[in-house]
Design a protein around this motif. Structure first.
Motif, PDB file in Angstrom:
ATOM      1  N   GLU A 151      -0.071  13.428  21.680  1.00  0.00           N
ATOM      2  CA  GLU A 151      -0.747  14.543  21.016  1.00  0.00           C
ATOM      3  C   GLU A 151       0.075  15.058  19.844  1.00  0.00           C
ATOM      4  O   GLU A 151      -0.470  15.364  18.772  1.00  0.00           O
ATOM      5  N   TYR A 152       1.389  15.138  20.025  1.00  0.00           N
ATOM      6  CA  TYR A 152       2.255  15.589  18.932  1.00  0.00           C
ATOM      7  C   TYR A 152       2.196  14.594  17.769  1.00  0.00           C
ATOM      8  O   TYR A 152       2.089  14.994  16.596  1.00  0.00           O
ATOM      9  N   ALA A 153       2.258  13.310  18.092  1.00  0.00           N
ATOM     10  CA  ALA A 153       2.246  12.279  17.049  1.00  0.00           C
ATOM     11  C   ALA A 153       0.935  12.295  16.269  1.00  0.00           C
ATOM     12  O   ALA A 153       0.929  12.152  15.040  1.00  0.00           O
ATOM     13  N   ALA A 154      -0.181  12.483  16.965  1.00  0.00           N
ATOM     14  CA  ALA A 154      -1.488  12.488  16.304  1.00  0.00           C
ATOM     15  C   ALA A 154      -1.595  13.616  15.290  1.00  0.00           C
ATOM     16  O   ALA A 154      -2.239  13.465  14.245  1.00  0.00           O
ATOM     17  N   GLU A 155      -0.952  14.725  15.568  1.00  0.00           N
ATOM     18  CA  GLU A 155      -1.053  15.897  14.704  1.00  0.00           C
ATOM     19  C   GLU A 155       0.035  15.952  13.625  1.00  0.00           C
ATOM     20  O   GLU A 155      -0.176  16.548  12.561  1.00  0.00           O
ATOM     21  N   ASN A 156       1.184  15.336  13.880  1.00  0.00           N
ATOM     22  CA  ASN A 156       2.333  15.579  13.000  1.00  0.00           C
ATOM     23  C   ASN A 156       2.995  14.342  12.395  1.00  0.00           C
ATOM     24  O   ASN A 156       3.719  14.478  11.403  1.00  0.00           O
ATOM     25  N   LEU A 157       2.774  13.174  12.974  1.00  0.00           N
ATOM     26  CA  LEU A 157       3.526  12.003  12.538  1.00  0.00           C
ATOM     27  C   LEU A 157       2.636  10.942  11.880  1.00  0.00           C
ATOM     28  O   LEU A 157       1.422  10.905  12.129  1.00  0.00           O
ATOM     29  N   THR A 158       3.267  10.109  11.082  1.00  0.00           N
ATOM     30  CA  THR A 158       2.578   8.964  10.484  1.00  0.00           C
ATOM     31  C   THR A 158       3.080   7.709  11.173  1.00  0.00           C
ATOM     32  O   THR A 158       4.194   7.235  10.905  1.00  0.00           O
ATOM     33  N   ILE A 159       2.266   7.204  12.098  1.00  0.00           N
ATOM     34  CA  ILE A 159       2.656   6.030  12.873  1.00  0.00           C
ATOM     35  C   ILE A 159       1.574   4.963  12.712  1.00  0.00           C
ATOM     36  O   ILE A 159       0.438   5.147  13.154  1.00  0.00           O
ATOM     37  N   HIS A 160       1.935   3.863  12.077  1.00  0.00           N
ATOM     38  CA  HIS A 160       1.016   2.747  11.886  1.00  0.00           C
ATOM     39  C   HIS A 160       0.929   1.946  13.184  1.00  0.00           C
ATOM     40  O   HIS A 160       1.764   2.089  14.080  1.00  0.00           O
ATOM     41  N   GLU A 161      -0.080   1.079  13.275  1.00  0.00           N
ATOM     42  CA  GLU A 161      -0.285   0.286  14.482  1.00  0.00           C
ATOM     43  C   GLU A 161      -0.157  -1.200  14.182  1.00  0.00           C
ATOM     44  O   GLU A 161      -0.835  -1.720  13.290  1.00  0.00           O
ATOM     45  N   ALA A 162       0.706  -1.855  14.928  1.00  0.00           N
ATOM     46  CA  ALA A 162       0.873  -3.302  14.830  1.00  0.00           C
ATOM     47  C   ALA A 162       0.070  -3.971  15.938  1.00  0.00           C
ATOM     48  O   ALA A 162      -0.111  -3.401  17.018  1.00  0.00           O
ATOM     49  N   VAL A 163      -0.404  -5.165  15.679  1.00  0.00           N
ATOM     50  CA  VAL A 163      -1.183  -5.886  16.684  1.00  0.00           C
ATOM     51  C   VAL A 163      -0.297  -6.327  17.841  1.00  0.00           C
ATOM     52  O   VAL A 163      -0.695  -6.277  18.999  1.00  0.00           O
TER      53      VAL A 163
ATOM     54  N   ASP B 192      12.244  15.391  14.062  1.00  0.00           N
ATOM     55  CA  ASP B 192      13.061  14.602  13.138  1.00  0.00           C
ATOM     56  C   ASP B 192      12.305  13.388  12.589  1.00  0.00           C
ATOM     57  O   ASP B 192      12.770  12.741  11.644  1.00  0.00           O
ATOM     58  N   LEU B 193      11.160  13.069  13.181  1.00  0.00           N
ATOM     59  CA  LEU B 193      10.353  11.937  12.715  1.00  0.00           C
ATOM     60  C   LEU B 193       9.332  12.353  11.660  1.00  0.00           C
ATOM     61  O   LEU B 193       8.717  11.491  11.020  1.00  0.00           O
TER      62      LEU B 193
ATOM     63  N   PRO C 244      19.813   3.821   9.390  1.00  0.00           N
ATOM     64  CA  PRO C 244      19.697   4.732  10.532  1.00  0.00           C
ATOM     65  C   PRO C 244      19.516   6.172  10.061  1.00  0.00           C
ATOM     66  O   PRO C 244      19.760   6.491   8.896  1.00  0.00           O
ATOM     67  N   PHE C 245      19.083   7.017  10.952  1.00  0.00           N
ATOM     68  CA  PHE C 245      18.994   8.441  10.647  1.00  0.00           C
ATOM     69  C   PHE C 245      19.242   9.228  11.927  1.00  0.00           C
ATOM     70  O   PHE C 245      19.150   8.687  13.039  1.00  0.00           O
ATOM     71  N   ASN C 246      19.561  10.486  11.771  1.00  0.00           N
ATOM     72  CA  ASN C 246      19.834  11.334  12.936  1.00  0.00           C
ATOM     73  C   ASN C 246      18.530  11.709  13.615  1.00  0.00           C
ATOM     74  O   ASN C 246      17.574  12.150  12.972  1.00  0.00           O
ATOM     75  N   TYR C 247      18.501  11.527  14.928  1.00  0.00           N
ATOM     76  CA  TYR C 247      17.313  11.874  15.704  1.00  0.00           C
ATOM     77  C   TYR C 247      17.727  12.572  16.994  1.00  0.00           C
ATOM     78  O   TYR C 247      18.528  12.032  17.767  1.00  0.00           O
TER      79      TYR C 247
END
Length: 264
Positions: free
Chosen positions: A152-164, A132-133, A124-127
């Protein structure tokens, strides 16, 4: 010239007659990995059931039409089918500007949903805020939206992979392949319970709380201002009567029953 105008008038009249007949029978779909809102029936996997399906039945009854809600593929494919006019409605979508190019949103929204950050019990981590991501590896289901601001925030700042699929996302988190999984609270809990995944949990602070809308394809021959107004009147009535509360209670019970049957 007169003959051409007469032919044009006859053609328009023919189209109107066809549309009038067509507009008694509609097709709808949605995210099929979305209990208690929507999921595929155990009796017929091509049929979708759940609270949103119950709402579509309610709308059909109020309008005096029929609406068949079925499975047309994964969530991304479902949105493509709507964009092409192959189905009339999506029973449950968040609002984003890009989607308004291919679908009309019908108001009011029929449900408010909460999206959570899911983490491993062992890591776990603090969020408390989106920042924080940053720097962590995340995953969500392909073509999902959690509200335009977060997208929009995620597209510019986060690394989020996509699962089917939702299960794949949960398994990636469980297997420590990512640090977090972004998904809505109720569907995530429902699937984790069914899959027997007990070592992941949602954090207390939500990523977003977004209204869920009924949408109609811009390519549907039945999509007229007058018809949309009729549907919105029914949605207003549903809101006043709080019909979704009862539908959700029934759907939660149905999902638990189907999940226990699958485990037998």
């Amino acid at each position: 010239m007169v003959k051409a105008l007469v032919l044009l008038a006859m053609l328009l009249a023919s189209v109107m007659v066809q549309a009038s007949g067509r507009c008694q029978h509609f097709t709808a779909s949605g995210n099929a990995e979305y209990p208690p809102y929507l999921w595929r029936s155990a009796q017929d996997p091509m049929v979708l059931v759940g609270a949103n399906a119950m709402l579509m039945d309610y709308i059909a009854e109020q309008l005096g039409v029929s609406i068949d809600i079925g499975y047309v593929g994964p969530w991304g494919r479902t949105q493509e089918e709507l964009a092409k006019g192959h189905i009339d409605f999506i029973a449950g979508a968040f609002f984003t500007e890009p989607r308004t190019k291919r679908m009309d949103y019908l108001y009011p929204a029929f449900q408010l949903t909460r999206t959570a950050v899911w983490v491993s019990e062992f890591r776990p981590f603090n969020y408390s805020q989106w920042q924080d991501l940053v720097g962590r590896q995340g995953v969500t289901v392909i073509n999902n939206s959690f509200g335009q601001a977060f997208d929009e925030y995620a597209a510019e700042n986060l690394t989020i992979h996509e699962a089917v699929k939702l299960e794949q996302g949960l398994r990636m988190l469980q297997g420590d392949r990512v640090d977090y999984f972004i998904y809505e609270l109720n569907p995530g809990r429902a699937y984790a319970s069914q899959l027997g995944i007990s070592d992941v949990r949602p954090l207390a602070v939500p990523v977003s709380q977004e209204p869920l809308y009924l949408t109609m394809s811009k390519q549907s021959v039945c999509n007229t201002p007058e018809f949309r107004q009729r549907i919105e009147q029914v949605l207003q009535k549903a809101e006043q009567e709080k019909v979704m509360e009862g539908f959700l209670q029934q759907a939660i019970s149905d999902w638990r029953e189907s999940a226990s049957t699958d485990l037998d």
